[in-house]
Enzyme design. Structure first.
Site, PDB file in Angstrom:
ATOM      1  N   GLN A 183       0.853  -1.207   0.000  1.00  0.00           N
ATOM      2  CA  GLN A 183       0.000   0.000   0.000  1.00  0.00           C
ATOM      3  C   GLN A 183       0.883   1.248   0.000  1.00  0.00           C
ATOM      4  OE1 GLN A 183      -3.125   0.836  -0.325  1.00  0.00           O
ATOM      5  NE2 GLN A 183      -3.957  -1.230  -0.463  1.00  0.00           N
ATOM      6  N   SER A 184       1.946   1.256  -0.790  1.00  0.00           N
ATOM      7  CA  SER A 184       2.908   2.352  -0.747  1.00  0.00           C
ATOM      8  C   SER A 184       2.367   3.656  -1.346  1.00  0.00           C
ATOM      9  CB  SER A 184       4.166   1.935  -1.512  1.00  0.00           C
ATOM     10  OG  SER A 184       5.023   3.045  -1.677  1.00  0.00           O
ATOM     11  N   ASN A 185       2.315   4.694  -0.512  1.00  0.00           N
ATOM     12  CA  ASN A 185       1.997   6.027  -1.026  1.00  0.00           C
ATOM     13  C   ASN A 185       3.112   6.512  -1.936  1.00  0.00           C
ATOM     14  OD1 ASN A 185      -0.406   6.541   0.634  1.00  0.00           O
ATOM     15  ND2 ASN A 185       1.053   6.563   2.352  1.00  0.00           N
TER      16      ASN A 185
ATOM     17  N   CYS B  41       5.165   4.797  -3.897  1.00  0.00           N
ATOM     18  CA  CYS B  41       5.066   4.218  -5.247  1.00  0.00           C
ATOM     19  C   CYS B  41       3.974   4.926  -6.049  1.00  0.00           C
ATOM     20  CB  CYS B  41       4.771   2.719  -5.167  1.00  0.00           C
ATOM     21  SG  CYS B  41       6.210   1.727  -4.681  1.00  0.00           S
TER      22      CYS B  41
END
Ligand SMILES: *Cc1c(COP(=O)(O)O)cnc(C)c1O
Length: 345
Positions: free
Chosen positions: A82-84, A86
């Site tokens: 759930q990388s912001n 990325c």
């Protein structure tokens, strides 16, 4: 400090607002000993560009400018499922007409799902070119280099951005934030007794610290760990602040005692929920209509609340919370933040 010798793309128009949070401050004070607590303000870095923006937007202004300068056609970066970071890197790539590839680290086993919501949904909507999933603890730099090598064989050129965009160049984004904040506080005639910010891959905390030291801003910065306790986090932040300072050729040593890290709010594990995070997310939503996220800002605000309740600040003191964004992952944790799922502690 003059940042103008560094190439920069602009993804936000103007400064992000600083705002008082009177209803939240009153609710917080009511839960503090003696019913007295600090006046809490927020810097709305959740309103940065590359929608929905966050702290990574500021770092990418410098990183993407460098990628373009080097003639890259593809941005390569890494993060959690759930990388912001990325997602915002991908948004920057779209805006610049570049391709974008991710290496995703499954830090929590089995946490990567193709049909996931939140940031993962936006990876697909923004059109990521390729995702490589690797197990937790993998050598992320090597995995990203492998992607860059593969592109090279095809006659393309990748630009590798480290996790969180946290290197010296990315940290300049928060030097710029420090300068923006100094000017804003001066223009509004407000001073702050402390700044509270999330501390993860450390580019935000470290960059801000380099900016404060370099501009001789005396306000202490308190970094709330989102993945490490102070013994591990403080050296990372110090190294980042020093690297940023060196890139700026400030010719100074960042004092170790200027690095203040707080632990205990990120457990049981990075990205996994806890009760104090749920309380913080609900409190901000229901007093100020400001949305925090479960992985970062919810835990950071839980830290601010915890410090206030422990008597860190007296009534009449003013604390600035840096809202670093993270909205999309809220939608991947709906039941948790509504209090419908049982969570630890
Ligand atoms: C990445 C992130 C952080 C942590 O910032 P670092 O620079 O990695 O320390 C905090 N909040 C949000 C919303 C983030 O996405």
């Amino acid at each position: 400090m003059d940042l103008s010798r560094f190439a920069r793309r602009r993804y936000t128009r103007g400064a992000t607002p600083i705002e008082p949070m009177p209803r939240f401050s009153a609710a917080l004070a009511a839960s503090c000993p003696g019913g007295r607590g600090p006046e809490v303000w927020v810097k709305r870095d959740d309103l940065l560009g590359l929608s929905p923006g966050g702290n990574k937007t500021r770092k990418l202004e410098f990183l993407v400018a460098d990628a373009l300068h080097q003639g890259a056609d593809t941005l390569i970066t890494c993060g959690a499922p759930q990388s912001n970071h990325c997602r915002i890197t991908l948004a920057a790539a779209v805006k610049e007409g570049l391709q974008c590839r991710f290496v995703i680290e499954e830090r929590v086993p089995d946490s990567y799902h193709d049909g996931a919501t939140g940031n993962h949904f936006l990876f697909r909507l923004y059109g990521v070119e390729a995702i490589t999933v690797v197990p937790g603890g993998s050598d992320m730099a090597a995995a990203m280099q492998a992607v860059a090598d593969e592109l090279k064989q095809q006659g393309r050129k990748g630009y590798v951005i480290p996790g969180g965009g946290s290197n010296a160049l990315g940290g300049l984004g928060y030097v710029a934030c420090a300068q923006e904040l100094q000017l804003q506080a001066f223009e509004r005639g407000v001073g702050f007794d402390a700044v509270v910010v999330g501390s993860g891959s450390s580019g935000t905390h470290g960059g801000l610290l380099a900016g404060f030291v370099g501009n001789r801003i005396e306000t202490p910065i308190i970094g709330i760990g989102v993945s490490r306790d102070p013994e591990q986090q403080a050296p990372l932040v110090h190294a980042e602040a020093q690297a940023v300072s060196d890139l700026l050729e400030l010719n100074l040593k960042v004092p170790r005692d200027a690095v203040r890290c707080i632990g205990g709010y990120w457990q049981p594990k990075y990205s996994l929920p806890n009760r104090r995070m749920v309380e913080a997310v609900q409190m901000l939503a229901r007093t100020e209509a400001i949305l925090l996220d479960p992985v970062y800002t919810g835990k950071v605000m839980a830290g601010l609340i915890g410090l206030a309740r422990a008597g860190e600040w007296g009534a009449g003191q003013r604390v600035l919370f840096i809202h670093t964004g993270g909205l999309p992952s809220l939608f991947a944790y709906q039941r948790v933040v509504l209090g419908q799922d049982d969570v630890e502690r």
